[in-house]
Design an enzyme around this catalytic site. Structure first.
Site, PDB file in Angstrom:
ATOM      1  N   HIS A 112      69.481  71.849  66.680  1.00 59.36           N
ATOM      2  CA  HIS A 112      70.915  72.221  67.567  1.00 59.36           C
ATOM      3  C   HIS A 112      70.779  71.054  68.740  1.00 59.36           C
ATOM      4  O   HIS A 112      70.299  71.613  69.738  1.00 59.36           O
ATOM      5  CB  HIS A 112      70.880  73.583  67.752  1.00 59.36           C
ATOM      6  CG  HIS A 112      72.206  73.933  68.343  1.00 59.36           C
ATOM      7  ND1 HIS A 112      72.992  74.741  67.608  1.00 59.36           N
ATOM      8  CD2 HIS A 112      72.590  73.639  69.476  1.00 59.36           C
ATOM      9  CE1 HIS A 112      74.261  74.899  68.358  1.00 59.36           C
ATOM     10  NE2 HIS A 112      74.063  74.243  69.446  1.00 59.36           N
ATOM     11  N   LYS A 151      63.379  74.633  62.887  1.00 57.50           N
ATOM     12  CA  LYS A 151      64.598  74.277  63.568  1.00 57.50           C
ATOM     13  C   LYS A 151      64.501  74.492  64.980  1.00 57.50           C
ATOM     14  O   LYS A 151      63.778  75.256  65.488  1.00 57.50           O
ATOM     15  CB  LYS A 151      65.675  75.370  63.474  1.00 57.50           C
ATOM     16  CG  LYS A 151      67.020  75.350  64.121  1.00 57.50           C
ATOM     17  CD  LYS A 151      68.112  74.344  63.512  1.00 57.50           C
ATOM     18  CE  LYS A 151      69.141  74.271  64.407  1.00 57.50           C
ATOM     19  NZ  LYS A 151      70.252  75.080  63.831  1.00 57.50           N
ATOM     20  N   ASP A 156      77.164  75.506  58.241  1.00 55.69           N
ATOM     21  CA  ASP A 156      76.935  76.117  59.276  1.00 55.69           C
ATOM     22  C   ASP A 156      77.729  77.474  59.352  1.00 55.69           C
ATOM     23  O   ASP A 156      78.172  77.913  60.348  1.00 55.69           O
ATOM     24  CB  ASP A 156      77.472  75.436  60.573  1.00 55.69           C
ATOM     25  CG  ASP A 156      76.825  76.116  61.869  1.00 55.69           C
ATOM     26  OD1 ASP A 156      76.221  76.957  61.756  1.00 55.69           O
ATOM     27  OD2 ASP A 156      77.316  75.795  63.121  1.00 55.69           O
ATOM     28  N   HIS A 174      72.833  73.811  55.838  1.00 58.13           N
ATOM     29  CA  HIS A 174      72.852  74.474  57.072  1.00 58.13           C
ATOM     30  C   HIS A 174      73.535  75.713  56.917  1.00 58.13           C
ATOM     31  O   HIS A 174      74.899  75.530  56.837  1.00 58.13           O
ATOM     32  CB  HIS A 174      73.262  73.456  58.247  1.00 58.13           C
ATOM     33  CG  HIS A 174      73.393  74.259  59.390  1.00 58.13           C
ATOM     34  ND1 HIS A 174      72.950  73.711  60.691  1.00 58.13           N
ATOM     35  CD2 HIS A 174      73.713  75.571  59.932  1.00 58.13           C
ATOM     36  CE1 HIS A 174      73.030  74.582  61.494  1.00 58.13           C
ATOM     37  NE2 HIS A 174      73.511  75.631  61.327  1.00 58.13           N
ATOM     38  N   HIS A 227      75.283  69.893  62.557  1.00 61.20           N
ATOM     39  CA  HIS A 227      76.452  69.959  62.917  1.00 61.20           C
ATOM     40  C   HIS A 227      77.159  69.270  63.833  1.00 61.20           C
ATOM     41  O   HIS A 227      77.483  69.702  65.047  1.00 61.20           O
ATOM     42  CB  HIS A 227      77.059  71.506  62.932  1.00 61.20           C
ATOM     43  CG  HIS A 227      75.844  72.348  63.952  1.00 61.20           C
ATOM     44  ND1 HIS A 227      75.269  71.658  65.216  1.00 61.20           N
ATOM     45  CD2 HIS A 227      75.240  73.273  63.597  1.00 61.20           C
ATOM     46  CE1 HIS A 227      74.383  72.585  65.821  1.00 61.20           C
ATOM     47  NE2 HIS A 227      74.478  73.506  64.738  1.00 61.20           N
ATOM     48  N   HIS A 268      73.910  80.242  57.588  1.00 62.55           N
ATOM     49  CA  HIS A 268      73.219  81.489  58.388  1.00 62.55           C
ATOM     50  C   HIS A 268      73.531  82.705  57.326  1.00 62.55           C
ATOM     51  O   HIS A 268      74.594  83.006  57.195  1.00 62.55           O
ATOM     52  CB  HIS A 268      73.987  81.976  59.560  1.00 62.55           C
ATOM     53  CG  HIS A 268      73.692  80.754  60.845  1.00 62.55           C
ATOM     54  ND1 HIS A 268      72.624  80.632  61.450  1.00 62.55           N
ATOM     55  CD2 HIS A 268      74.391  79.363  60.874  1.00 62.55           C
ATOM     56  CE1 HIS A 268      72.747  79.712  62.139  1.00 62.55           C
ATOM     57  NE2 HIS A 268      73.797  78.607  61.834  1.00 62.55           N
TER      58      HIS A 268
HETATM   59  C1  NCD Z   1      75.728  80.147  64.805  1.00 61.02           C
HETATM   60  C2  NCD Z   1      75.352  81.354  64.567  1.00 61.02           C
HETATM   61  O1  NCD Z   1      76.308  82.218  64.748  1.00 61.02           O
HETATM   62  O2  NCD Z   1      74.201  81.833  64.320  1.00 61.02           O
HETATM   63  N1  NCD Z   1      76.832  79.963  65.569  1.00 61.02           N
HETATM   64  C3  NCD Z   1      77.802  78.762  65.516  1.00 61.02           C
HETATM   65  O3  NCD Z   1      78.740  78.856  66.372  1.00 61.02           O
HETATM   66  N2  NCD Z   1      77.437  77.574  64.933  1.00 61.02           N
HETATM   67  C4  NCD Z   1      74.427  79.323  65.472  1.00 61.02           C
HETATM   68  C5  NCD Z   1      74.562  77.821  65.609  1.00 61.02           C
HETATM   69  O4  NCD Z   1      74.282  77.168  64.539  1.00 61.02           O
HETATM   70  O5  NCD Z   1      74.844  77.266  66.475  1.00 61.02           O
HETATM   71 ZN    ZN Z   2      74.126  77.123  62.601  1.00 61.48          ZN
END
Ligand code: NCD
Ligand code: ZN
Length: 344
Positions: free
Chosen positions: A135, A98, A246, A13, A173, A15
């Site tokens: 999520h 997702k 995450d 996971h 998460h 971003h």
């Molecule tokens: C994530 C993001 O910024 O894309 N933020 C977070 O607080 N984890 C999105 C997510 O996974 O919820």
């Molecule tokens: Zn995330």
């Protein structure tokens, strides 16, 4: 123990965001991971095979020279996703999709409003062997932010799993004892990822003595009894739990703001932080399963062949990471000590 060698880990996971920032985020992950599940919450989101393949290409263009790091791109489910789009994406090698409840987190305004209308999409995913990544938070205004994960499990997740017992589901998460217990009680088709921040911190760390915007992420940190339950879950060695950072970068000014963004940029020290956690738990022998085996096994992928070595050597996470466009990101654990270092 002075050194520990494990199979190269994967991040289930992450971003990476998009365009020029990929140079930073992709190298930070490629430094330590063999593969990363690349979250699709871009603007606009990655909603079909064509966008997924194009995103994969942009990520690969930023892969450091000589690295064989593999991004695993995912699909973003919306109210308009069709079973045909799922099958097409799967045919193009997309392994997972997702589910963001609309409004649950960063860039989720295109998420799903009515989960009950997703039945045919979930069935298509089950049929073609695509994993459902969730999520797990409700977004109802009257549900307290600290209860949103637990309520999601009761209100939606139980039903999805009951109706689709063979669909592979990852509750992403997780932040509560409720989620850990729920996943333990499910069949082998249900698993969960855990972030460094939810294992290291609780809501006191976020709020006592001044608000810490760089500890703010969603789902929000919970009370210490939940943190303890998550730590116990990973220390148990159960194959239902695996690594998902995450890692979610936001620019410094957007975190340190009157309305700060949610997300912690943990990629610069992810495997080192997890090693610290497992050492503290007296469970270093369980690190490799969590970081390098359970996720690959759950996704039905081969485990990585390469190894990495971590050395017990203290260092301090820098205060800032500079990114193109004269921007700055404050990494998770900035200015704080980390006990292990990845040997290059
Ligand atoms: C994530 C993001 O910024 O894309 N933020 C977070 O607080 N984890 C999105 C997510 O996974 O919820
Ligand atoms: Zn995330």
């Amino acid at each position: 123990m002075k050194e520990i060698t494990i199979t190269k880990p994967d991040d289930w996971h992450a971003h990476f965001r998009d365009h020029e920032i990929l140079a930073e985020t992709v190298s930070a992950s490629a430094r330590q991971f063999g593969r990363s599940i690349a979250m699709p919450n871009l603007t606009p989101p990655v909603v079909n095979a064509e966008l997924a393949k194009a995103y994969e290409k942009r990520i690969l263009e930023h892969r450091p020279k000589g690295s064989d790091f593999t991004p695993l791109v995912t699909l973003y489910l919306t109210n308009a996703t069709t079973p045909a789009q799922i099958k097409e994406a799967r045919d193009h090698g997309v392994l997972a999709a997702k589910l963001y409840p609309a409004g649950a987190t960063t860039n989720s305004s295109n998420g799903v409003n009515d989960i009950s209308k997703m039945e045919s999409v979930f069935t298509a995913m089950d049929e073609c062997g695509m994993l459902l990544l969730i999520h797990g938070e409700v977004t109802d205004g009257d549900i307290d932010i600290f209860d949103r994960e637990k309520v999601f499990i009761e209100k939606y997740l139980q039903g999805i799993i009951h109706k689709h017992p063979t669909l592979k589901v990852v509750l992403e998460h997780i932040t509560t004892k409720d989620a850990a217990d729920f996943v333990i009680g499910c069949s082998d088709n249900v698993a969960a990822t855990l972030t460094p921040q939810h294992l290291m911190l609780n809501r006191n760390d976020l709020l006592v003595g001044g608000i810490k915007p760089h500890y703010y992420c969603l789902p929000i940190l919970k009370r210490n009894t939940h943190q303890e339950a998550l730590r116990k879950a990973v220390a148990s060695g159960s194959s239902k739990f695996f690594l998902g950072t995450d890692s979610a970068p936001h620019m410094k000014d957007q975190k340190e703001s009157a309305c700060g963004c949610a997300g912690c940029y943990s990629a610069p020290a992810a495997i080192e932080l997890y090693t610290d956690i497992f050492e503290e738990l007296g469970a270093l022998d369980k690190l490799e399963g969590f970081a390098s085996h359970h996720g690959a096994d759950f996704y039905g992928l081969p485990r990585n062949k390469e190894k990495i070595t971590l050395v017990k050597e203290s260092w301090t996470m820098p205060s800032e990471v500079h990114v193109p466009g004269n921007n700055v990101i404050v990494p998770f654990w900035a200015d704080q000590k980390i006990g292990w270092r990845l040997k290059s």
